[in-house]
Design a protein around this motif. Structure first.
Motif, PDB file in Angstrom:
ATOM      1  N   HIS A   1       0.621  -1.338  -0.100  1.00 46.48           N
ATOM      2  CA  HIS A   1       0.066  -0.076  -0.169  1.00 46.48           C
ATOM      3  C   HIS A   1       0.888   1.200   0.083  1.00 46.48           C
ATOM      4  O   HIS A   1       0.675   2.237  -0.634  1.00 46.48           O
ATOM      5  CB  HIS A   1      -0.822   0.056   1.089  1.00 46.48           C
ATOM      6  CG  HIS A   1      -1.688   1.230   1.354  1.00 46.48           C
ATOM      7  ND1 HIS A   1      -1.479   2.481   1.875  1.00 46.48           N
ATOM      8  CD2 HIS A   1      -3.095   1.361   1.025  1.00 46.48           C
ATOM      9  CE1 HIS A   1      -2.186   3.167   1.747  1.00 46.48           C
ATOM     10  NE2 HIS A   1      -3.431   2.565   1.417  1.00 46.48           N
ATOM     11  N   GLU A   2       1.839   1.154   0.919  1.00 48.06           N
ATOM     12  CA  GLU A   2       2.770   2.338   0.885  1.00 48.06           C
ATOM     13  C   GLU A   2       3.566   2.743  -0.334  1.00 48.06           C
ATOM     14  O   GLU A   2       3.810   3.859  -0.745  1.00 48.06           O
ATOM     15  CB  GLU A   2       3.783   2.160   2.045  1.00 48.06           C
ATOM     16  CG  GLU A   2       2.966   2.208   3.445  1.00 48.06           C
ATOM     17  CD  GLU A   2       3.962   2.729   4.583  1.00 48.06           C
ATOM     18  OE1 GLU A   2       5.341   2.588   4.345  1.00 48.06           O
ATOM     19  OE2 GLU A   2       3.271   2.656   5.606  1.00 48.06           O
ATOM     20  N   ARG A   3       4.185   1.618  -1.088  1.00 45.59           N
ATOM     21  CA  ARG A   3       4.769   1.644  -2.131  1.00 45.59           C
ATOM     22  C   ARG A   3       3.963   2.084  -3.264  1.00 45.59           C
ATOM     23  O   ARG A   3       4.375   3.015  -4.297  1.00 45.59           O
ATOM     24  CB  ARG A   3       5.325   0.250  -2.908  1.00 45.59           C
ATOM     25  CG  ARG A   3       6.379  -0.312  -2.138  1.00 45.59           C
ATOM     26  CD  ARG A   3       7.230  -1.236  -2.612  1.00 45.59           C
ATOM     27  NE  ARG A   3       6.398  -2.664  -2.425  1.00 45.59           N
ATOM     28  CZ  ARG A   3       6.370  -3.520  -1.508  1.00 45.59           C
ATOM     29  NH1 ARG A   3       7.419  -3.325  -0.658  1.00 45.59           N
ATOM     30  NH2 ARG A   3       5.658  -4.605  -1.536  1.00 45.59           N
ATOM     31  N   LEU A   4       2.576   1.636  -3.416  1.00 46.26           N
ATOM     32  CA  LEU A   4       1.657   2.307  -4.360  1.00 46.26           C
ATOM     33  C   LEU A   4       1.328   3.728  -4.264  1.00 46.26           C
ATOM     34  O   LEU A   4       1.453   4.474  -5.132  1.00 46.26           O
ATOM     35  CB  LEU A   4       0.206   1.530  -4.280  1.00 46.26           C
ATOM     36  CG  LEU A   4       0.432   0.111  -4.666  1.00 46.26           C
ATOM     37  CD1 LEU A   4      -0.966  -0.643  -4.788  1.00 46.26           C
ATOM     38  CD2 LEU A   4       0.747  -0.118  -6.546  1.00 46.26           C
ATOM     39  N   ALA A   5       1.297   4.071  -2.853  1.00 46.90           N
ATOM     40  CA  ALA A   5       0.820   5.540  -2.532  1.00 46.90           C
ATOM     41  C   ALA A   5       2.335   6.382  -2.869  1.00 46.90           C
ATOM     42  O   ALA A   5       2.342   7.601  -3.411  1.00 46.90           O
ATOM     43  CB  ALA A   5       0.863   5.737  -1.127  1.00 46.90           C
ATOM     44  N   LEU A   6       3.554   5.724  -2.712  1.00 51.19           N
ATOM     45  CA  LEU A   6       4.954   6.545  -3.165  1.00 51.19           C
ATOM     46  C   LEU A   6       4.868   6.739  -4.428  1.00 51.19           C
ATOM     47  O   LEU A   6       5.380   7.777  -5.066  1.00 51.19           O
ATOM     48  CB  LEU A   6       5.821   5.804  -2.664  1.00 51.19           C
ATOM     49  CG  LEU A   6       7.275   6.140  -2.821  1.00 51.19           C
ATOM     50  CD1 LEU A   6       7.602   7.644  -2.190  1.00 51.19           C
ATOM     51  CD2 LEU A   6       8.383   5.433  -2.236  1.00 51.19           C
ATOM     52  N   ARG A   7       4.304   5.759  -5.238  1.00 55.44           N
ATOM     53  CA  ARG A   7       4.655   5.828  -6.883  1.00 55.44           C
ATOM     54  C   ARG A   7       3.628   6.958  -7.444  1.00 55.44           C
ATOM     55  O   ARG A   7       3.812   7.375  -8.450  1.00 55.44           O
ATOM     56  CB  ARG A   7       4.314   4.443  -7.468  1.00 55.44           C
ATOM     57  CG  ARG A   7       5.642   3.607  -7.201  1.00 55.44           C
ATOM     58  CD  ARG A   7       5.575   2.155  -7.789  1.00 55.44           C
ATOM     59  NE  ARG A   7       6.828   1.578  -7.335  1.00 55.44           N
ATOM     60  CZ  ARG A   7       6.813   0.347  -7.124  1.00 55.44           C
ATOM     61  NH1 ARG A   7       5.854  -0.456  -6.940  1.00 55.44           N
ATOM     62  NH2 ARG A   7       8.000  -0.457  -6.872  1.00 55.44           N
ATOM     63  N   LYS A   8       2.431   6.936  -6.678  1.00 54.12           N
ATOM     64  CA  LYS A   8       1.404   7.772  -6.939  1.00 54.12           C
ATOM     65  C   LYS A   8       1.945   9.378  -7.181  1.00 54.12           C
ATOM     66  O   LYS A   8       1.824  10.155  -7.649  1.00 54.12           O
ATOM     67  CB  LYS A   8       0.140   7.549  -6.364  1.00 54.12           C
ATOM     68  CG  LYS A   8      -1.095   8.519  -6.745  1.00 54.12           C
ATOM     69  CD  LYS A   8      -2.288   8.087  -5.961  1.00 54.12           C
ATOM     70  CE  LYS A   8      -3.190   8.976  -6.399  1.00 54.12           C
ATOM     71  NZ  LYS A   8      -4.512   8.768  -5.702  1.00 54.12           N
ATOM     72  N   ARG A   9       2.497   9.428  -5.793  1.00 53.58           N
ATOM     73  CA  ARG A   9       3.005  10.785  -5.621  1.00 53.58           C
ATOM     74  C   ARG A   9       4.378  11.145  -6.565  1.00 53.58           C
ATOM     75  O   ARG A   9       4.489  12.293  -6.853  1.00 53.58           O
ATOM     76  CB  ARG A   9       3.732  11.048  -4.109  1.00 53.58           C
ATOM     77  CG  ARG A   9       2.650  10.777  -3.023  1.00 53.58           C
ATOM     78  CD  ARG A   9       3.340  11.303  -1.699  1.00 53.58           C
ATOM     79  NE  ARG A   9       4.276  10.518  -1.056  1.00 53.58           N
ATOM     80  CZ  ARG A   9       3.865   9.454  -0.404  1.00 53.58           C
ATOM     81  NH1 ARG A   9       2.713   9.202  -0.050  1.00 53.58           N
ATOM     82  NH2 ARG A   9       5.018   8.705   0.075  1.00 53.58           N
ATOM     83  N   THR A  10       5.181   9.908  -6.916  1.00 56.52           N
ATOM     84  CA  THR A  10       6.082  10.309  -7.648  1.00 56.52           C
ATOM     85  C   THR A  10       5.709  10.730  -8.991  1.00 56.52           C
ATOM     86  O   THR A  10       6.147  11.429  -9.786  1.00 56.52           O
ATOM     87  CB  THR A  10       7.304   8.785  -7.691  1.00 56.52           C
ATOM     88  OG1 THR A  10       7.531   8.564  -6.561  1.00 56.52           O
ATOM     89  CG2 THR A  10       8.246   8.973  -8.710  1.00 56.52           C
ATOM     90  N   ARG A  11       4.818   9.797  -9.640  1.00 56.61           N
ATOM     91  CA  ARG A  11       4.376  10.348 -11.029  1.00 56.61           C
ATOM     92  C   ARG A  11       3.667  11.550 -10.962  1.00 56.61           C
ATOM     93  O   ARG A  11       3.737  12.381 -11.932  1.00 56.61           O
ATOM     94  CB  ARG A  11       3.216   9.191 -11.328  1.00 56.61           C
ATOM     95  CG  ARG A  11       3.682   7.972 -11.635  1.00 56.61           C
ATOM     96  CD  ARG A  11       2.683   7.216 -12.171  1.00 56.61           C
ATOM     97  NE  ARG A  11       3.163   5.824 -12.634  1.00 56.61           N
ATOM     98  CZ  ARG A  11       3.918   5.688 -13.752  1.00 56.61           C
ATOM     99  NH1 ARG A  11       3.984   6.387 -14.750  1.00 56.61           N
ATOM    100  NH2 ARG A  11       4.369   4.200 -14.270  1.00 56.61           N
ATOM    101  N   LYS A  12       2.915  12.120  -9.684  1.00 56.00           N
ATOM    102  CA  LYS A  12       2.597  13.561  -9.687  1.00 56.00           C
ATOM    103  C   LYS A  12       3.594  14.465  -9.738  1.00 56.00           C
ATOM    104  O   LYS A  12       3.618  15.630 -10.393  1.00 56.00           O
ATOM    105  CB  LYS A  12       1.684  13.687  -8.615  1.00 56.00           C
ATOM    106  CG  LYS A  12       0.408  13.079  -8.424  1.00 56.00           C
ATOM    107  CD  LYS A  12      -0.437  13.641  -7.258  1.00 56.00           C
ATOM    108  CE  LYS A  12      -1.802  12.713  -7.383  1.00 56.00           C
ATOM    109  NZ  LYS A  12      -2.521  13.369  -5.937  1.00 56.00           N
ATOM    110  N   TRP A  13       4.656  14.172  -9.195  1.00 56.25           N
ATOM    111  CA  TRP A  13       5.994  15.137  -9.161  1.00 56.25           C
ATOM    112  C   TRP A  13       6.806  15.122 -10.571  1.00 56.25           C
ATOM    113  O   TRP A  13       6.953  16.173 -11.043  1.00 56.25           O
ATOM    114  CB  TRP A  13       6.922  14.560  -8.293  1.00 56.25           C
ATOM    115  CG  TRP A  13       8.068  15.445  -8.049  1.00 56.25           C
ATOM    116  CD1 TRP A  13       8.235  16.607  -7.100  1.00 56.25           C
ATOM    117  CD2 TRP A  13       9.413  15.254  -8.599  1.00 56.25           C
ATOM    118  NE1 TRP A  13       9.596  17.051  -7.437  1.00 56.25           N
ATOM    119  CE2 TRP A  13      10.278  16.306  -8.278  1.00 56.25           C
ATOM    120  CE3 TRP A  13       9.980  14.541  -9.886  1.00 56.25           C
ATOM    121  CZ2 TRP A  13      11.609  16.646  -8.823  1.00 56.25           C
ATOM    122  CZ3 TRP A  13      11.280  14.759 -10.224  1.00 56.25           C
ATOM    123  CH2 TRP A  13      12.045  15.647  -9.862  1.00 56.25           C
TER     124      TRP A  13
END
Length: 267
Positions: free
Chosen positions: A167-179
């Motif tokens: 769950h945390e990895r998916l959330a991190l990747r979502k934030r990364t893609r936004k950045w």
């Protein structure tokens, strides 16, 4: 939800494999509990409203026999909702309730195996003790001093509440893609990799690449350029690419590589 003093638990499975988990602390577990309680309250409120409307349409008062049965039904229902929701949800949803799922928490057994129905029932039965004298005071006090954030119910059932790293990895990747979308760092050419070349990227390479790209938002410009060149040199050499393809645009090259490989490496 970020928590201070994050603790880790080391578990040895029956197959003698050592696993590392980050335990869920008081903050995230309290928030998950609040979400679950609000859902239960909403469900009970909707059913109570429906029962009240039926009684009103039938012109039945609470002092009538049917009205008393309806009141008794609602009382029993409230206990069933509280008593069954947590245990059944944790068992059938792989160690999660809706609140835990929302916040990325999961209940597992001490040996790393999925929670069983019996252990789910036991840990939730002991909520009665954890709740004493009110608002889970005993449970939170026990969790605060326990090295693996266990409440009394977890001790009795042999369970552990952990942070779901997927769950945390998916959330991190979502934030990364936004950045990445916000900063729009792109190659000036189109990078095409055949399937044969993609297979040259091993898990160790992907972990290095993904860790770097997902840390980009927190890296300063100089550190970003230094690391990107070193990683691009390693991966570019492994893919047998011309140095000119990544030398001047190492960060953009790694981002493009990350985007192309992320789907197959995150399945």
């Amino acid at each position: 939800m970020n928590e201070v003093n994050i603790r880790e638990a080391s578990i040895v499975t029956p197959e003698h494999v050592r696993l590392q988990f980050r335990t869920a602390g008081i903050g995230s577990r309290t928030a998950a509990q609040l979400i679950d309680n609000l859902l239960l309250l909403a469900a009970f409120g909707a059913i109570s409203l429906l029962v009240g409307l039926i009684l009103m349409l039938l012109d039945i008062g609470l002092d009538d026999a049917l009205g008393e049965y309806a009141a008794a039904f609602l009382i029993v229902l409230s206990f069933l909702l509280i008593g069954c929701y947590y245990a059944l949800a944790e068992y059938y949803m792989g160690g999660q309730t809706f609140g835990k799922k929302w916040l990325g928490l999961r209940v597992i057994q001490e040996n790393g195996q999925p929670v069983t129905l019996l252990s789910a029932i036991i840990r939730n039965f002991f909520r009665l003790i954890d709740f004493l004298p009110s608002f889970y005071f005993v449970g939170m006090l026990w969790m605060f001093f326990h090295p693996m954030d266990k409440r009394i119910g977890d001790l009795a059932a042999g369970t552990l509440v952990i942070r779901d790293m997927q769950h945390e990895r998916l959330a991190l990747r979502k934030r990364t893609r936004k950045w990445l979308d916000k900063n729009n760092i792109r190659l000036t050419y189109e990078l095409k990799l055949s399937e044969a070349f993609r297979r040259r990227i091993e898990r160790e390479d992907w972990l290095l690449l993904s860790t770097f790209v997902e840390r980009l938002p927190s890296l300063d410009k100089f550190k970003r350029e230094e690391l990107s060149w070193q990683i691009a040199e390693r991966l570019g050499t492994k893919l047998e690419l011309e140095r000119e393809l990544y030398a001047a645009q190492s960060t953009a090259f790694l981002i493009e590589l990350y985007v192309q490989l992320s789907e197959e490496w995150t399945l």
